[in-house]
Design a protein around this motif. Structure first.
Motif, PDB file in Angstrom:
ATOM      1  N   ASP A  33      -2.691   1.124  13.334  1.00  0.00           N
ATOM      2  CA  ASP A  33      -2.145   1.938  12.252  1.00  0.00           C
ATOM      3  C   ASP A  33      -0.752   2.457  12.621  1.00  0.00           C
ATOM      4  OD1 ASP A  33      -4.388   1.550  10.755  1.00  0.00           O
ATOM      5  OD2 ASP A  33      -5.274   3.520  11.150  1.00  0.00           O
ATOM      6  N   ASP A  36       1.740  -0.385  12.189  1.00  0.00           N
ATOM      7  CA  ASP A  36       1.991  -0.601  10.761  1.00  0.00           C
ATOM      8  C   ASP A  36       2.925   0.480  10.214  1.00  0.00           C
ATOM      9  OD1 ASP A  36       0.388  -2.813  10.740  1.00  0.00           O
ATOM     10  OD2 ASP A  36      -1.326  -1.843   9.766  1.00  0.00           O
ATOM     11  N   ALA A  38       5.047   2.371  11.879  1.00  0.00           N
ATOM     12  CA  ALA A  38       6.404   2.250  12.419  1.00  0.00           C
ATOM     13  C   ALA A  38       7.191   1.206  11.636  1.00  0.00           C
ATOM     14  CB  ALA A  38       6.345   1.884  13.899  1.00  0.00           C
ATOM     15  N   GLN A  39       6.562   0.096  11.307  1.00  0.00           N
ATOM     16  CA  GLN A  39       7.254  -0.931  10.525  1.00  0.00           C
ATOM     17  C   GLN A  39       7.580  -0.428   9.121  1.00  0.00           C
ATOM     18  OE1 GLN A  39       4.953  -4.589  10.761  1.00  0.00           O
ATOM     19  NE2 GLN A  39       6.308  -5.288  12.397  1.00  0.00           N
ATOM     20  N   GLU A  40       6.629   0.282   8.540  1.00  0.00           N
ATOM     21  CA  GLU A  40       6.851   0.813   7.191  1.00  0.00           C
ATOM     22  C   GLU A  40       8.027   1.799   7.186  1.00  0.00           C
ATOM     23  OE1 GLU A  40       5.709   0.202   4.267  1.00  0.00           O
ATOM     24  OE2 GLU A  40       6.425   1.954   3.161  1.00  0.00           O
ATOM     25  N   ASP A  71       1.506   8.792   2.697  1.00  0.00           N
ATOM     26  CA  ASP A  71       1.237   7.732   1.717  1.00  0.00           C
ATOM     27  C   ASP A  71       0.146   6.796   2.232  1.00  0.00           C
ATOM     28  OD1 ASP A  71       3.119   8.719   0.022  1.00  0.00           O
ATOM     29  OD2 ASP A  71       4.666   7.247   0.527  1.00  0.00           O
ATOM     30  N   ASP A  72       0.238   6.491   3.511  1.00  0.00           N
ATOM     31  CA  ASP A  72      -0.736   5.575   4.110  1.00  0.00           C
ATOM     32  C   ASP A  72      -2.130   6.189   4.099  1.00  0.00           C
ATOM     33  OD1 ASP A  72      -1.180   3.043   5.480  1.00  0.00           O
ATOM     34  OD2 ASP A  72      -1.704   4.288   7.205  1.00  0.00           O
ATOM     35  N   ARG A  75      -3.390   6.052   0.593  1.00  0.00           N
ATOM     36  CA  ARG A  75      -3.706   4.687   0.192  1.00  0.00           C
ATOM     37  C   ARG A  75      -5.061   4.264   0.758  1.00  0.00           C
ATOM     38  NH1 ARG A  75       1.168   2.561   0.070  1.00  0.00           N
ATOM     39  NH2 ARG A  75       1.334   2.658   2.319  1.00  0.00           N
ATOM     40  N   LYS A  76      -5.273   4.601   1.999  1.00  0.00           N
ATOM     41  CA  LYS A  76      -6.524   4.191   2.636  1.00  0.00           C
ATOM     42  C   LYS A  76      -7.665   5.138   2.294  1.00  0.00           C
ATOM     43  CE  LYS A  76      -4.169   1.902   6.402  1.00  0.00           C
ATOM     44  NZ  LYS A  76      -3.628   2.052   7.755  1.00  0.00           N
TER      45      LYS A  76
END
Lengths: 167, 140
Positions: A33, A36, A38-40, A71-72, A75-76
Motif C-alpha cells: 500500500d 502504491d 508513493a506512486q500515486e 482518498d485511498d 476507495r478501499k
C-alpha cells in the motif's frame, strides 16, 4: 525564483520519494500500500507542479500526500492494516548493522509500529509528520488544513496515547 | 497547581515562544507531575524517531532519466477493470497481458490513473486529466 520552488518532477521524486514512502508505510503498516501511495503521490505532484503557487512547498507536498492517502482509504473502504511479520523482516535487513541489532530493533520497531497503528488517524498523522518526517508545526498545519494550535494538541495527545500503548 | 499539558510537547520540539519556554523551564523545576509527563513525551518521541528509515522498494524510481517507473502489477480488481477499459478505448494490448512484473512508462501509469478516476465515483466525474505528455525534464 522563490527558494521553495522545485526544479523538476524528477528532483521532487529523488529528494522526497523516500520520505513519502516512509510516511505511507508508517500510516498503513503495509509495504505494498505504501508503494502504491508513493506512486500515486508522485503522479499527483507531476500534474500539480505546473500550477504550483510559490509558498510552502513542504506544506503543498504533504497535503497532496495526505489527500492521496485519505482518498485511498475511502476507495478501499477499510482501515489501514498492520504489517505481517515477514514484511517487517524484509525491512529489518535494510539498515541494521548486526544480527543482534536486527533482532533488537525489529522487536522494538514492531512494537512501535503496532502502537502507532492503534492511534486514531488524526493523531497518528500528526506524530508521523512531526517525529518521523520531521515537519515543523507550521508545515503540518498547512498539510492538514488545521490551525497550529490543533497540531500542537494532536501531537501532544498522540504522543501520550503512544506512550500508554508502549507500556 | 495548573499543569502545562500540550505546552510540554511543543517545548520538546522547540515550537514555543520565549515566554513559553521560560514558563516551562521554571514550572518543571518544582512540578513532579509535569516532569514525569515530559519524560513520557520524550520517550514517545524518541521511540518514533528510532524507527528505521525505509528504503524505497527496488525499482520504484529506477530509470527516471527515461521516466520509466517499473511497476509490480498485482492482481487487484481495479487494475483488471482499468486494463479492460483501456484496452477497449485505447487498444493498448500491453495492459491486457497478465505479466506478473512489467516495466511500464509514466504515460501508461498516468493513463491508468485517469481510468481509475473515471471508474471511481468518489473522484470528480467527467474531470479526467489527459495523459501526461513525455518527454519530461531533461529530455527536451
Amino acid at each position: 525564483m522563490p527558494e521553495d520552488v522545485p526544479l523538476s518532477w524528477e528532483e521532487v521524486a529523488r529528494t522526497h520519494g523516500r520520505k513519502i514512502y516512509n510516511f505511507a508505510y508508517r500510516l498503513t503498516g503495509n509495504p505494498d500500500d505504501a508503494a502504491d501511495l508513493a506512486q500515486e503521490v508522485l503522479l499527483r505532484v507531476r500534474r500539480g507542479l505546473a500550477s504550483y503557487q510559490p509558498g510552502s512547498f513542504e506544506g503543498w507536498l504533504w497535503r497532496i500526500t495526505r489527500n492521496a492517502f485519505l482518498d485511498d482509504v475511502r476507495r478501499k473502504n477499510r482501515r489501514p492494516t498492520s504489517a505481517l511479520p515477514d514484511e517487517l523482516d524484509r525491512f529489518a535487513a535494510i539498515s541494521t548493522p548486526s544480527p543482534d541489532d536486527v533482532l533488537a530493533s525489529l522487536r522494538l520497531g514492531e512494537d512501535i509500529q503496532k502502537a502507532l497503528l492503534g492511534l486514531p488517524y488524526d493523531f497518528r498523522e500528526a506524530v508521523v509528520m512531526c517525529d518521523v518526517i520531521g515537519l515543523s508545526y507550521d508545515e503540518i498545519a498547512l498539510a492538514s488544513a488545521v490551525p497550529v494550535g490543533t497540531v500542537r494538541s494532536r501531537i501532544h495527545r498522540g504522543r501520550k496515547m503512544l506512550r500508554e500503548a508502549l507500556l | 497547581m495548573t499543569h502545562l499539558g500540550e505546552l510540554l510537547s511543543a517545548y520538546l520540539d522547540g515550537e514555543v515562544t520565549e515566554d513559553e519556554r521560560k514558563l516551562v523551564t521554571s514550572h518543571i523545576t518544582d512540578c513532579g507531575t509535569c516532569q514525569a509527563e515530559l519524560a513520557d513525551l520524550h520517550l514517545a518521541r524518541s521511540a518514533l524517531r528510532s524507527l528505521p528509515v525505509l528504503d524505497l522498494p527496488a525499482g520504484l524510481l529506477d530509470g527516471e532519466a527515461s521516466v520509466v517507473i517499473p511497476l509490480v502489477r498485482r492482481p487487484r480488481v481495479w487494475i483488471a477493470a482499468a486494463a479492460a477499459t483501456v484496452a477497449v478505448f485505447v487498444g493498448v494490448a500491453t495492459f491486457v497481458a497478465p505479466e506478473p512484473t512489467v516495466p511500464i512508462t509514466f504515460n501508461e501509469i498516468s493513463l491508468e490513473h485517469n481510468n481509475r478516476s473515471q471508474l471511481d465515483p468518489l473522484l470528480t466525474p467527467g474531470k479526467a486529466v489527459p495523459p501526461v505528455s513525455l518527454p519530461i525534464g531533461g529530455a527536451e
